[in-house]
Motif scaffolding. Structure first.
Motif, PDB file in Angstrom:
ATOM      1  N   ARG A   1       3.796  13.926   6.735  1.00  0.00           N
ATOM      2  CA  ARG A   1       4.526  15.122   6.299  1.00  0.00           C
ATOM      3  C   ARG A   1       5.210  14.882   4.954  1.00  0.00           C
ATOM      4  N   ARG A   2       5.760  13.695   4.774  1.00  0.00           N
ATOM      5  CA  ARG A   2       6.499  13.397   3.543  1.00  0.00           C
ATOM      6  C   ARG A   2       5.605  13.051   2.358  1.00  0.00           C
ATOM      7  N   THR A   3       4.435  12.501   2.613  1.00  0.00           N
ATOM      8  CA  THR A   3       3.617  11.981   1.514  1.00  0.00           C
ATOM      9  C   THR A   3       2.245  12.634   1.371  1.00  0.00           C
ATOM     10  N   GLY A   4       1.836  13.443   2.335  1.00  0.00           N
ATOM     11  CA  GLY A   4       0.482  13.983   2.356  1.00  0.00           C
ATOM     12  C   GLY A   4       0.085  14.748   1.108  1.00  0.00           C
ATOM     13  N   ALA A   5       0.945  15.638   0.641  1.00  0.00           N
ATOM     14  CA  ALA A   5       0.586  16.456  -0.518  1.00  0.00           C
ATOM     15  C   ALA A   5       0.411  15.609  -1.772  1.00  0.00           C
ATOM     16  N   LYS A   6       1.326  14.674  -1.978  1.00  0.00           N
ATOM     17  CA  LYS A   6       1.236  13.821  -3.164  1.00  0.00           C
ATOM     18  C   LYS A   6      -0.020  12.964  -3.118  1.00  0.00           C
ATOM     19  N   LEU A   7      -0.283  12.340  -1.971  1.00  0.00           N
ATOM     20  CA  LEU A   7      -1.449  11.466  -1.869  1.00  0.00           C
ATOM     21  C   LEU A   7      -2.751  12.256  -1.945  1.00  0.00           C
ATOM     22  N   PHE A   8      -2.754  13.459  -1.381  1.00  0.00           N
ATOM     23  CA  PHE A   8      -3.941  14.304  -1.501  1.00  0.00           C
ATOM     24  C   PHE A   8      -4.184  14.643  -2.970  1.00  0.00           C
ATOM     25  N   GLY A   9      -3.119  14.914  -3.707  1.00  0.00           N
ATOM     26  CA  GLY A   9      -3.236  15.188  -5.138  1.00  0.00           C
ATOM     27  C   GLY A   9      -3.835  14.009  -5.899  1.00  0.00           C
ATOM     28  N   VAL A  10      -3.408  12.794  -5.541  1.00  0.00           N
ATOM     29  CA  VAL A  10      -3.959  11.591  -6.179  1.00  0.00           C
ATOM     30  C   VAL A  10      -5.469  11.519  -5.923  1.00  0.00           C
TER      31      VAL A  10
ATOM     32  N   TYR B   1      -4.432   6.957   5.529  1.00  0.00           N
ATOM     33  CA  TYR B   1      -3.488   6.913   6.648  1.00  0.00           C
ATOM     34  C   TYR B   1      -3.966   5.975   7.763  1.00  0.00           C
ATOM     35  N   LEU B   2      -5.260   5.862   7.954  1.00  0.00           N
ATOM     36  CA  LEU B   2      -5.769   4.880   8.913  1.00  0.00           C
ATOM     37  C   LEU B   2      -5.440   3.467   8.451  1.00  0.00           C
ATOM     38  N   THR B   3      -5.598   3.235   7.157  1.00  0.00           N
ATOM     39  CA  THR B   3      -5.260   1.933   6.596  1.00  0.00           C
ATOM     40  C   THR B   3      -3.770   1.656   6.754  1.00  0.00           C
ATOM     41  N   ALA B   4      -2.943   2.649   6.470  1.00  0.00           N
ATOM     42  CA  ALA B   4      -1.493   2.483   6.617  1.00  0.00           C
ATOM     43  C   ALA B   4      -1.143   2.172   8.069  1.00  0.00           C
ATOM     44  N   TRP B   5      -1.782   2.853   8.991  1.00  0.00           N
ATOM     45  CA  TRP B   5      -1.536   2.635  10.421  1.00  0.00           C
ATOM     46  C   TRP B   5      -1.901   1.200  10.819  1.00  0.00           C
ATOM     47  N   ARG B   6      -3.068   0.776  10.349  1.00  0.00           N
ATOM     48  CA  ARG B   6      -3.564  -0.554  10.719  1.00  0.00           C
ATOM     49  C   ARG B   6      -2.837  -1.684  10.003  1.00  0.00           C
ATOM     50  N   ARG B   7      -2.379  -1.427   8.762  1.00  0.00           N
ATOM     51  CA  ARG B   7      -1.823  -2.505   7.948  1.00  0.00           C
ATOM     52  C   ARG B   7      -0.341  -2.342   7.638  1.00  0.00           C
ATOM     53  N   ALA B   8       0.348  -1.497   8.373  1.00  0.00           N
ATOM     54  CA  ALA B   8       1.774  -1.279   8.114  1.00  0.00           C
ATOM     55  C   ALA B   8       2.562  -2.574   8.203  1.00  0.00           C
ATOM     56  N   ASP B   9       2.119  -3.492   9.032  1.00  0.00           N
ATOM     57  CA  ASP B   9       2.836  -4.767   9.161  1.00  0.00           C
ATOM     58  C   ASP B   9       2.717  -5.625   7.905  1.00  0.00           C
ATOM     59  N   SER B  10       1.752  -5.330   7.027  1.00  0.00           N
ATOM     60  CA  SER B  10       1.604  -6.097   5.790  1.00  0.00           C
ATOM     61  C   SER B  10       2.408  -5.486   4.630  1.00  0.00           C
ATOM     62  N   PHE B  11       3.057  -4.351   4.886  1.00  0.00           N
ATOM     63  CA  PHE B  11       3.864  -3.714   3.844  1.00  0.00           C
ATOM     64  C   PHE B  11       5.063  -4.602   3.525  1.00  0.00           C
ATOM     65  N   ASP B  12       5.317  -4.819   2.245  1.00  0.00           N
ATOM     66  CA  ASP B  12       6.431  -5.647   1.787  1.00  0.00           C
ATOM     67  C   ASP B  12       7.355  -4.796   0.920  1.00  0.00           C
TER      68      ASP B  12
ATOM     69  N   GLY C   1       9.886  -5.554  -0.580  1.00  0.00           N
ATOM     70  CA  GLY C   1      10.323  -6.262  -1.778  1.00  0.00           C
ATOM     71  C   GLY C   1       9.375  -6.100  -2.948  1.00  0.00           C
ATOM     72  N   ARG C   2       8.147  -5.724  -2.664  1.00  0.00           N
ATOM     73  CA  ARG C   2       7.143  -5.582  -3.720  1.00  0.00           C
ATOM     74  C   ARG C   2       6.949  -4.150  -4.177  1.00  0.00           C
ATOM     75  N   ALA C   3       7.128  -3.191  -3.267  1.00  0.00           N
ATOM     76  CA  ALA C   3       6.881  -1.787  -3.625  1.00  0.00           C
ATOM     77  C   ALA C   3       7.560  -0.878  -2.617  1.00  0.00           C
ATOM     78  N   SER C   4       7.767   0.352  -3.044  1.00  0.00           N
ATOM     79  CA  SER C   4       8.282   1.364  -2.125  1.00  0.00           C
ATOM     80  C   SER C   4       7.114   1.856  -1.267  1.00  0.00           C
ATOM     81  N   PRO C   5       7.401   2.499  -0.138  1.00  0.00           N
ATOM     82  CA  PRO C   5       6.303   3.008   0.696  1.00  0.00           C
ATOM     83  C   PRO C   5       5.374   3.963  -0.064  1.00  0.00           C
ATOM     84  N   ILE C   6       5.929   4.877  -0.870  1.00  0.00           N
ATOM     85  CA  ILE C   6       5.078   5.833  -1.576  1.00  0.00           C
ATOM     86  C   ILE C   6       4.211   5.128  -2.617  1.00  0.00           C
ATOM     87  N   THR C   7       4.753   4.103  -3.261  1.00  0.00           N
ATOM     88  CA  THR C   7       3.967   3.350  -4.236  1.00  0.00           C
ATOM     89  C   THR C   7       2.832   2.611  -3.544  1.00  0.00           C
ATOM     90  N   TRP C   8       3.136   2.010  -2.398  1.00  0.00           N
ATOM     91  CA  TRP C   8       2.128   1.286  -1.622  1.00  0.00           C
ATOM     92  C   TRP C   8       1.009   2.236  -1.196  1.00  0.00           C
TER      93      TRP C   8
END
Length: 172
Positions: free
Chosen positions: A17-26, A45-56, A58-65
């Protein structure tokens, strides 16, 4: 992202809901094909679901990732389309009208968006509007220069100086 890594399906819905429009635009700007962009967005979103544990954080914000994943997946898909013989020149990409909130409005919903908005407001109006048009509106520097009837070098310098000031402001 922590809730997502823990397998919270509601977190995935909120993230969409928060990121769909922006990411669709990309995806759409890179692919210039609505169906392909929708497919890639689902993969993001499947990748985010599967790899959310690898999000850091310290390296990037969620939207940047997420935007990085969307960009990379879109470029990969564009390469696949090219190999299949579907020739879609980037120069012919049409502007896409978004019916929901603008990318800037969506960013303002999160803390980083608020910080960015605060820092943007410290810039003079011409610089702020040029940066917003280029980065949130998707306009090229050439389009900005033509629309404002100023030399291309002026636009480039204005935006560069503005981005330097934004970086300084955001690092505080």
């Amino acid at each position: 992202m922590g809730r997502l890594a823990a397998g919270d399906e509601a977190a995935l819905g909120e993230l969409y809901r928060r990121t769909g429009a922006k990411l669709f635009g990309v995806c759409l700007r890179i692919l210039n094909d609505r169906e392909e962009a929708e497919d890639v967005l689902q993969d993001v979103y499947l990748t985010a679901w599967r790899r959310a544990d690898s999000f850091d954080a310290g390296r990037a914000s969620p939207i940047t990732w997420l935007a990085t994943i969307a960009r990379n997946r879109s470029i990969d898909r564009l390469r696949q389309i090219g190999r299949r013989g579907g020739d879609r020149p980037m120069e012919e990409a049409a502007e896409v009208a978004e019916t929901g909130p603008s990318a800037f409005d969506r960013l303002a919903e999160v803390d980083e968006g608020r910080r960015l908005g605060d820092c943007l407001r410290t810039l003079d109006e011409r610089t702020r509007e040029s940066i917003a048009a280029a980065f949130f509106g998707g306009m090229t520097y050439e389009q900005l220069a033509a629309g404002l009837s100023v030399p291309l070098g002026t636009i480039k310098s204005r935006i560069r100086r503005g981005l330097i000031r934004l970086k300084e402001c955001l690092s505080q």
